[in-house]
Design a protein around this motif. Structure first.
Motif, PDB file in Angstrom:
ATOM      1  N   ALA A  45      64.169  48.107 -26.522  1.00  0.00           N
ATOM      2  CA  ALA A  45      64.021  48.152 -27.974  1.00  0.00           C
ATOM      3  C   ALA A  45      65.160  48.934 -28.627  1.00  0.00           C
ATOM      4  O   ALA A  45      65.685  48.535 -29.676  1.00  0.00           O
ATOM      5  N   MET A  46      65.563  50.049 -28.011  1.00  0.00           N
ATOM      6  CA  MET A  46      66.628  50.865 -28.578  1.00  0.00           C
ATOM      7  C   MET A  46      67.994  50.210 -28.439  1.00  0.00           C
ATOM      8  O   MET A  46      68.891  50.469 -29.241  1.00  0.00           O
ATOM      9  N   SER A  47      68.162  49.370 -27.437  1.00  0.00           N
ATOM     10  CA  SER A  47      69.474  48.743 -27.229  1.00  0.00           C
ATOM     11  C   SER A  47      69.826  47.780 -28.355  1.00  0.00           C
ATOM     12  O   SER A  47      70.999  47.463 -28.562  1.00  0.00           O
ATOM     13  N   GLY A  48      68.816  47.301 -29.077  1.00  0.00           N
ATOM     14  CA  GLY A  48      69.107  46.435 -30.221  1.00  0.00           C
ATOM     15  C   GLY A  48      69.632  47.204 -31.414  1.00  0.00           C
ATOM     16  O   GLY A  48      70.213  46.624 -32.328  1.00  0.00           O
ATOM     17  N   ILE A  49      69.423  48.536 -31.405  1.00  0.00           N
ATOM     18  CA  ILE A  49      69.874  49.376 -32.514  1.00  0.00           C
ATOM     19  C   ILE A  49      71.253  49.966 -32.212  1.00  0.00           C
ATOM     20  O   ILE A  49      72.140  49.980 -33.052  1.00  0.00           O
ATOM     21  N   GLU A  50      71.423  50.450 -31.001  1.00  0.00           N
ATOM     22  CA  GLU A  50      72.697  51.044 -30.602  1.00  0.00           C
ATOM     23  C   GLU A  50      72.928  50.792 -29.120  1.00  0.00           C
ATOM     24  O   GLU A  50      72.017  50.412 -28.387  1.00  0.00           O
ATOM     25  N   GLU A  51      74.154  51.008 -28.699  1.00  0.00           N
ATOM     26  CA  GLU A  51      74.499  50.794 -27.295  1.00  0.00           C
ATOM     27  C   GLU A  51      73.862  51.888 -26.451  1.00  0.00           C
ATOM     28  O   GLU A  51      74.128  53.065 -26.635  1.00  0.00           O
ATOM     29  N   MET A  52      73.018  51.489 -25.505  1.00  0.00           N
ATOM     30  CA  MET A  52      72.285  52.445 -24.678  1.00  0.00           C
ATOM     31  C   MET A  52      72.831  52.426 -23.258  1.00  0.00           C
ATOM     32  O   MET A  52      73.138  51.356 -22.712  1.00  0.00           O
ATOM     33  N   PRO A  53      72.965  53.597 -22.617  1.00  0.00           N
ATOM     34  CA  PRO A  53      73.409  53.622 -21.221  1.00  0.00           C
ATOM     35  C   PRO A  53      72.306  53.121 -20.289  1.00  0.00           C
ATOM     36  O   PRO A  53      71.124  53.108 -20.645  1.00  0.00           O
ATOM     37  N   THR A  54      72.693  52.694 -19.120  1.00  0.00           N
ATOM     38  CA  THR A  54      71.704  52.232 -18.148  1.00  0.00           C
ATOM     39  C   THR A  54      70.919  53.419 -17.580  1.00  0.00           C
ATOM     40  O   THR A  54      71.364  54.564 -17.646  1.00  0.00           O
ATOM     41  N   ILE A  55      69.753  53.123 -17.055  1.00  0.00           N
ATOM     42  CA  ILE A  55      68.937  54.149 -16.410  1.00  0.00           C
ATOM     43  C   ILE A  55      69.357  54.223 -14.957  1.00  0.00           C
ATOM     44  O   ILE A  55      69.167  53.274 -14.186  1.00  0.00           O
ATOM     45  N   VAL A  56      69.936  55.353 -14.561  1.00  0.00           N
ATOM     46  CA  VAL A  56      70.510  55.490 -13.225  1.00  0.00           C
ATOM     47  C   VAL A  56      69.395  55.585 -12.189  1.00  0.00           C
ATOM     48  O   VAL A  56      68.252  55.959 -12.504  1.00  0.00           O
ATOM     49  N   PRO A  57      69.685  55.249 -10.930  1.00  0.00           N
ATOM     50  CA  PRO A  57      68.645  55.298  -9.887  1.00  0.00           C
ATOM     51  C   PRO A  57      67.999  56.673  -9.714  1.00  0.00           C
ATOM     52  O   PRO A  57      66.819  56.752  -9.370  1.00  0.00           O
ATOM     53  N   GLU A  58      68.764  57.759  -9.938  1.00  0.00           N
ATOM     54  CA  GLU A  58      68.185  59.090  -9.789  1.00  0.00           C
ATOM     55  C   GLU A  58      67.009  59.308 -10.742  1.00  0.00           C
ATOM     56  O   GLU A  58      65.987  59.887 -10.359  1.00  0.00           O
ATOM     57  N   VAL A  59      67.158  58.828 -11.972  1.00  0.00           N
ATOM     58  CA  VAL A  59      66.070  58.952 -12.947  1.00  0.00           C
ATOM     59  C   VAL A  59      64.897  58.083 -12.538  1.00  0.00           C
ATOM     60  O   VAL A  59      63.727  58.475 -12.684  1.00  0.00           O
ATOM     61  N   ARG A  60      65.170  56.912 -12.005  1.00  0.00           N
ATOM     62  CA  ARG A  60      64.090  56.022 -11.572  1.00  0.00           C
ATOM     63  C   ARG A  60      63.343  56.596 -10.380  1.00  0.00           C
ATOM     64  O   ARG A  60      62.122  56.402 -10.253  1.00  0.00           O
ATOM     65  N   TRP A  61      64.032  57.311  -9.512  1.00  0.00           N
ATOM     66  CA  TRP A  61      63.340  58.019  -8.425  1.00  0.00           C
ATOM     67  C   TRP A  61      62.406  59.083  -8.999  1.00  0.00           C
ATOM     68  O   TRP A  61      61.318  59.320  -8.465  1.00  0.00           O
ATOM     69  N   CYS A  62      62.825  59.711 -10.087  1.00  0.00           N
ATOM     70  CA  CYS A  62      61.947  60.688 -10.756  1.00  0.00           C
ATOM     71  C   CYS A  62      60.706  60.001 -11.330  1.00  0.00           C
ATOM     72  O   CYS A  62      59.605  60.578 -11.293  1.00  0.00           O
ATOM     73  N   PHE A  63      60.872  58.777 -11.848  1.00  0.00           N
ATOM     74  CA  PHE A  63      59.714  58.016 -12.325  1.00  0.00           C
ATOM     75  C   PHE A  63      58.720  57.802 -11.191  1.00  0.00           C
ATOM     76  O   PHE A  63      57.498  57.976 -11.363  1.00  0.00           O
ATOM     77  N   ILE A  64      59.221  57.408 -10.023  1.00  0.00           N
ATOM     78  CA  ILE A  64      58.347  57.137  -8.885  1.00  0.00           C
ATOM     79  C   ILE A  64      57.688  58.421  -8.405  1.00  0.00           C
ATOM     80  O   ILE A  64      56.489  58.437  -8.079  1.00  0.00           O
ATOM     81  N   LEU A 116      50.565  57.010  -1.771  1.00  0.00           N
ATOM     82  CA  LEU A 116      51.472  56.081  -1.089  1.00  0.00           C
ATOM     83  C   LEU A 116      51.436  54.703  -1.737  1.00  0.00           C
ATOM     84  O   LEU A 116      52.485  54.044  -1.845  1.00  0.00           O
ATOM     85  N   LEU A 117      50.270  54.257  -2.165  1.00  0.00           N
ATOM     86  CA  LEU A 117      50.172  52.965  -2.847  1.00  0.00           C
ATOM     87  C   LEU A 117      50.992  52.967  -4.135  1.00  0.00           C
ATOM     88  O   LEU A 117      51.684  51.984  -4.440  1.00  0.00           O
ATOM     89  N   CYS A 118      50.925  54.071  -4.890  1.00  0.00           N
ATOM     90  CA  CYS A 118      51.726  54.167  -6.115  1.00  0.00           C
ATOM     91  C   CYS A 118      53.212  54.239  -5.800  1.00  0.00           C
ATOM     92  O   CYS A 118      54.043  53.690  -6.535  1.00  0.00           O
ATOM     93  N   PHE A 119      53.561  54.912  -4.722  1.00  0.00           N
ATOM     94  CA  PHE A 119      54.965  54.994  -4.311  1.00  0.00           C
ATOM     95  C   PHE A 119      55.512  53.614  -3.964  1.00  0.00           C
ATOM     96  O   PHE A 119      56.575  53.205  -4.451  1.00  0.00           O
TER      97      PHE A 119
END
Length: 284
Positions: A45-64, A116-119
């Protein structure tokens, strides 16, 4: 209902609990697993307003990792919601297994299986989101050099390849070791499970919410009591200046770390033991 342990009977309890995962906790675990989609949609949604950087794998590991933590918090109250309810809990009490077998199965599912199931679900979700030709996931989850660079930098600092590193950084390197970080993470996971498993035997409704509120309230009261005491100790005498001048910073940090680890182990053990005692004495 005694405390004996028979492997075949325990396996039946485990199979029964596993068959009840979706009925008891499936919706909650699914929602927790799908939470990273919110960040993905927000970026879109925000990328339509301004140029947004990609979400790096390190942040996605934090999500998990966050989903695993949430699963550890939620799974006791979802999987074993009726274990402390007088009328509904009679089913749990009448299972053809000993109290020890049922409690070990509870530990297995709240500590290992549900997180583990969520992981695994988080990794599968990340894989499919990365497959999309659009969105903030441009790299695969394993395409990160952060951990390798951190370990290489740690080895280089320890071996003295960087002689001009400041003293504070070297102190942190000597205290914050990879093994200690892993130990701290494991204890954090166990402490979450032990606390919410214990409060699951106390509260009848809204168990997670009540646990969070009571934890905050107890912390708030302790801060009110301890803060003036520490302030008075710091204001009286020059013992703090003497301590800072004579104490070895590395030894002090090591001592503080192991004191915190020991305290965490004690609290976790007490909560697990207390939960088991309450379940043994539960009246249905």
């Amino acid at each position: 209902m005694n405390n004996t342990f028979e492997w075949s009977r325990f396996c039946k309890v485990v199979r029964k609990d596993f068959s009840n995962i979706w009925q008891n906790a499936g919706t909650s675990l699914l929602i927790i697993t799908l939470l990273p989609i919110l960040a993905w949609l927000l970026w879109w949604a925000m990328s339509g307003i301004e140029e947004m950087p990609t979400i790096v794998p390190e942040v996605r590991w934090c999500f998990i990792a966050g989903s695993v933590m949430l699963a550890a918090i939620v799974s006791p109250s979802r999987m074993y919601r009726t274990s402390n309810l007088q009328k509904e809990g009679i089913y749990f009490a009448m299972l053809p297994a000993s109290k020890l077998e049922k409690y070990v199965s509870m530990l297995l599912f709240t500590i290992v299986v549900c997180p583990l199931l969520c992981f695994l679900g988080g990794m599968v979700l990340d894989y499919f989101l990365t497959l999309l030709p659009f969105g903030p996931y441009s790299k695969w989850l394993w395409q990160t050099d952060y951990l390798a660079d951190t370990l290489d930098g740690y080895s280089a600092l320890v071996s003295g390849k960087f002689p001009n590193v400041d003293e504070n950084t070297m102190m942190l390197v000597q205290v914050v070791k990879p093994g200690r970080v892993v130990l701290y993470a494991v204890l954090c996971h166990l402490s979450y499970v032990s606390l919410f498993l214990f409060t699951n035997t106390i509260f009848k409704k809204h168990k997670v919410l009540q646990t969070l509120l009571w934890t905050w309230l107890i912390s708030f009261v302790l801060n009110i009591v301890i803060t003036p005491i520490l302030g008075a100790m710091l204001m009286n005498g020059n013992w703090l200046d003497v301590f800072l001048e004579t104490a070895d910073p590395v030894k002090s940090l090591n001592t503080a770390y192991w004191v915190a680890i020991t305290w965490s182990i004690v609290l976790t053990t007490v909560f697990f033991w207390w939960a088991s005692c309450r379940l043994k004495r539960m009246k249905y």
